[in-house]
Design a protein around this motif. Structure first.
Motif, PDB file in Angstrom:
ATOM      1  N   ARG A 127       0.839  -1.205   0.000  1.00 14.70           N
ATOM      2  CA  ARG A 127       0.000   0.000   0.000  1.00 14.70           C
ATOM      3  C   ARG A 127       0.870   1.249   0.000  1.00 14.70           C
ATOM      4  N   ALA A 128       0.328   2.303  -0.600  1.00 17.14           N
ATOM      5  CA  ALA A 128       1.025   3.586  -0.612  1.00 17.14           C
ATOM      6  C   ALA A 128      -0.014   4.697  -0.698  1.00 17.14           C
ATOM      7  N   VAL A 129       0.351   5.857  -0.178  1.00 13.85           N
ATOM      8  CA  VAL A 129      -0.434   7.062  -0.398  1.00 13.85           C
ATOM      9  C   VAL A 129       0.540   8.102  -0.934  1.00 13.85           C
ATOM     10  N   ILE A 130       0.289   8.509  -2.157  1.00  9.44           N
ATOM     11  CA  ILE A 130       1.103   9.520  -2.824  1.00  9.44           C
ATOM     12  C   ILE A 130       0.230  10.763  -2.951  1.00  9.44           C
ATOM     13  N   VAL A 131       0.765  11.913  -2.572  1.00  9.06           N
ATOM     14  CA  VAL A 131       0.016  13.163  -2.699  1.00  9.06           C
ATOM     15  C   VAL A 131       0.602  13.935  -3.877  1.00  9.06           C
ATOM     16  N   ILE A 132      -0.247  14.216  -4.847  1.00  8.80           N
ATOM     17  CA  ILE A 132       0.156  14.972  -6.029  1.00  8.80           C
ATOM     18  C   ILE A 132      -0.271  16.421  -5.840  1.00  8.80           C
ATOM     19  N   ALA A 133       0.651  17.355  -6.025  1.00  7.33           N
ATOM     20  CA  ALA A 133       0.335  18.784  -6.015  1.00  7.33           C
ATOM     21  C   ALA A 133       0.349  19.261  -7.460  1.00  7.33           C
ATOM     22  N   ALA A 134      -0.667  20.020  -7.816  1.00  5.60           N
ATOM     23  CA  ALA A 134      -0.768  20.517  -9.189  1.00  5.60           C
ATOM     24  C   ALA A 134      -1.014  22.019  -9.171  1.00  5.60           C
ATOM     25  N   LYS A 135      -0.483  22.687 -10.190  1.00  2.00           N
ATOM     26  CA  LYS A 135      -0.690  24.129 -10.337  1.00  2.00           C
ATOM     27  C   LYS A 135      -1.604  24.347 -11.531  1.00  2.00           C
ATOM     28  N   GLY A 136      -2.725  25.031 -11.276  1.00  3.43           N
ATOM     29  CA  GLY A 136      -3.687  25.293 -12.331  1.00  3.43           C
ATOM     30  C   GLY A 136      -3.266  26.457 -13.204  1.00  3.43           C
ATOM     31  N   SER A 137      -3.846  26.510 -14.387  1.00  2.00           N
ATOM     32  CA  SER A 137      -3.561  27.616 -15.298  1.00  2.00           C
ATOM     33  C   SER A 137      -4.031  28.947 -14.707  1.00  2.00           C
ATOM     34  N   ASN A 138      -4.869  28.897 -13.677  1.00  5.17           N
ATOM     35  CA  ASN A 138      -5.310  30.101 -12.976  1.00  5.17           C
ATOM     36  C   ASN A 138      -4.382  30.451 -11.810  1.00  5.17           C
ATOM     37  N   GLY A 139      -3.306  29.677 -11.618  1.00  7.71           N
ATOM     38  CA  GLY A 139      -2.328  29.934 -10.567  1.00  7.71           C
ATOM     39  C   GLY A 139      -2.609  29.216  -9.261  1.00  7.71           C
ATOM     40  N   ALA A 140      -3.773  28.613  -9.111  1.00  5.73           N
ATOM     41  CA  ALA A 140      -4.126  27.916  -7.871  1.00  5.73           C
ATOM     42  C   ALA A 140      -3.326  26.627  -7.727  1.00  5.73           C
ATOM     43  N   LEU A 141      -2.960  26.308  -6.501  1.00  2.00           N
ATOM     44  CA  LEU A 141      -2.281  25.056  -6.176  1.00  2.00           C
ATOM     45  C   LEU A 141      -3.272  24.144  -5.461  1.00  2.00           C
ATOM     46  N   VAL A 142      -3.324  22.893  -5.860  1.00  2.00           N
ATOM     47  CA  VAL A 142      -4.182  21.915  -5.199  1.00  2.00           C
ATOM     48  C   VAL A 142      -3.374  20.667  -4.898  1.00  2.00           C
ATOM     49  N   SER A 143      -3.826  19.938  -3.882  1.00  2.00           N
ATOM     50  CA  SER A 143      -3.198  18.657  -3.564  1.00  2.00           C
ATOM     51  C   SER A 143      -4.257  17.574  -3.691  1.00  2.00           C
TER      52      SER A 143
END
Length: 126
Positions: A71-87
């Motif tokens: 098992r694993a939990v990987i957290v991906i952070a992404a930057k939107g074209s609007n500048g927002a960061l989400v995980s």
């Protein structure tokens, strides 16, 4: 059979799931890349949601929140074209020789907007 049975393999599997889900291929993820179970089946029995946003995103970083050989939990952070960061946490299980996403009972792995990439390993692309 596709992703290595290692932390790096789990990372690549999680990024694949995140990108496919974000580009409107969530049904494919549930059909082919998820651990079979009632939670997955419930999502497959719902109508596929229509895309509601023109915001695109690129992976900006990741965390390996937990890892063991099954098992694993990987957290991906992404930057939107609007500048927002989400995980987006991606829970995975080694199943039938590959990393598969685990669909939680709620249907959502959580996540949300973050203020910066502190604590994330940078992932940069083109």
């Amino acid at each position: 059979s596709c992703f290595a049975h290692s932390p790096m393999g789990a990372l690549y599997a999680a990024s694949n799931v995140a990108v496919l889900s974000a580009t409107g291929k969530a049904r494919l993820v549930y059909e082919e890349l998820a651990v079979p179970g009632p939670e997955r089946d419930a999502l497959l029995n719902q109508p596929e949601p229509q895309a509601t946003s023109a915001v695109t995103a690129q992976i900006a970083g990741f965390q390996i929140r937990s890892y063991d050989p099954d098992r694993a939990v990987i957290v991906i952070a992404a930057k939107g074209s609007n500048g927002a960061l989400v995980s987006v946490p991606v829970p995975l299980q080694w199943h039938s020789g590959d990393w598969k996403v685990v669909v939680p009972a709620t249907g959502s792995t959580g996540g949300g907007q973050i203020s910066d990439l502190s604590g994330y390993i940078p992932w940069s692309g083109v």
